[in-house]
Design a protein around this motif. Structure first.
Motif, PDB file in Angstrom:
ATOM      1  N   TRP A 102       0.796  -1.217   0.000  1.00 42.22           N
ATOM      2  CA  TRP A 102       0.000   0.000   0.000  1.00 42.22           C
ATOM      3  C   TRP A 102       0.837   1.279   0.000  1.00 42.22           C
ATOM      4  N   ILE A 103       2.128   1.168  -0.278  1.00 38.35           N
ATOM      5  CA  ILE A 103       2.978   2.354  -0.299  1.00 38.35           C
ATOM      6  C   ILE A 103       3.750   2.444  -1.620  1.00 38.35           C
ATOM      7  N   THR A 104       3.813   3.642  -2.174  1.00 37.00           N
ATOM      8  CA  THR A 104       4.525   3.889  -3.427  1.00 37.00           C
ATOM      9  C   THR A 104       5.509   5.035  -3.229  1.00 37.00           C
ATOM     10  N   VAL A 105       6.747   4.844  -3.651  1.00 38.88           N
ATOM     11  CA  VAL A 105       7.756   5.905  -3.609  1.00 38.88           C
ATOM     12  C   VAL A 105       8.277   6.105  -5.024  1.00 38.88           C
ATOM     13  N   GLY A 106       8.591   7.352  -5.363  1.00 40.52           N
ATOM     14  CA  GLY A 106       9.054   7.606  -6.719  1.00 40.52           C
ATOM     15  C   GLY A 106       9.693   8.964  -6.877  1.00 40.52           C
TER      16      GLY A 106
END
Length: 251
Positions: A102-106
């Motif tokens: 449930w976590i997105t980094v970019g």
């Protein structure tokens, strides 16, 4: 009759050959064809509004966003353009992200050819001259609830305050949505700037800069779904409001 027999014979041979080709289809490198991780999309907007900001304040016109992206096992990469139909605006973006549960980094790179000076060419990455805006972002979207929180920061590039120093413009957006039968959705998003930033003209500290109410209907087509959305957007910082229609094509 002879012509009919010949025609059906030809069709049967063609169908047989097509079936054989389907079973043993190969690409130009003699490898077996597989499902592609590449996809393309085209978004259309009647007015370019991003995070509450009106991106074309003069000579406003509908904008087209062509995009190509790659996704595989949580990794996502994209290149996207933004072009006004009157030729008064253009944009080139690229990004890379990774999603785990449930976590997105970019990270993202925004470049605006129509707003840069001759010195701000695409391959000029000097801190005080570049026309690129480099952003780091994180999104939390729990699977158990229809809500998300996104926080982003321009950590390098052309994001300079009135003193010419790096502004580190920080934006946070909290959103949620409610789904109805037959592919209807109502969404609400509230975005704020946490410092003197590009979202408030580098003049305010914490400020609400984006309130968006959006209604979406996903039109079921033969081979794809066409989301049509109408958004009512309020920007309290600049005391402006907009109504925006958008359509998204994904293949």
């Amino acid at each position: 009759m002879k012509k009919i027999v010949i025609t059906f014979t030809f069709l049967a041979m063609a169908i047989t050959a097509f079936s054989q080709n389907e079973e043993s289809a190969k690409n130009g490198f003699k490898a077996k064809l597989t499902e592609s991780n590449f996809h393309l999309g085209i978004d259309l907007q009647t007015k370019y509004i991003w995070r509450g900001m009106e991106m074309m304040t003069n000579d406003a016109a509908p904008v087209v966003f062509p995009c190509i992206n790659y996704s595989n096992k949580g990794f996502y990469a994209y290149v996207m353009g933004g072009y006004a139909i009157n030729g008064k605006y253009s944009e080139v973006d690229a990004g890379l992200s990774y999603t785990y549960k449930w976590i997105t980094v970019g990270i993202n790179d925004y470049y605006y050819p129509t707003t840069t000076t001759p010195e701000d060419q695409y391959f000029n990455f000097k801190n005080k001259e570049t026309g690129h805006w480099f952003e780091a972002a994180i999104t939390i979207a729990p699977e158990s609830i229809p809500a998300y929180l996104t926080v982003s920061n321009f950590f390098a590039g052309a994001d300079k305050n009135i003193e010419g120093k790096q502004a580190y413009s920080t934006y946070a957006e909290l959103g949620c949505h409610y789904d109805f039968l037959h592919d209807h959705q109502l969404a609400l998003a509230v975005g704020s700037a946490f410092n003197k930033s590009c979202y408030n003209g580098y003049e305010h500290d914490f400020s609400i800069c984006n309130i968006e109410f959006k209604y979406t209907y996903n039109v079921a087509m033969k081979n794809f779904t066409l989301p049509l959305s109408v958004a009512y957007i309020i920007n309290p910082v600049y005391e402006k409001s907009h109504v925006n229609l958008s359509a998204s094509f994904a293949f």
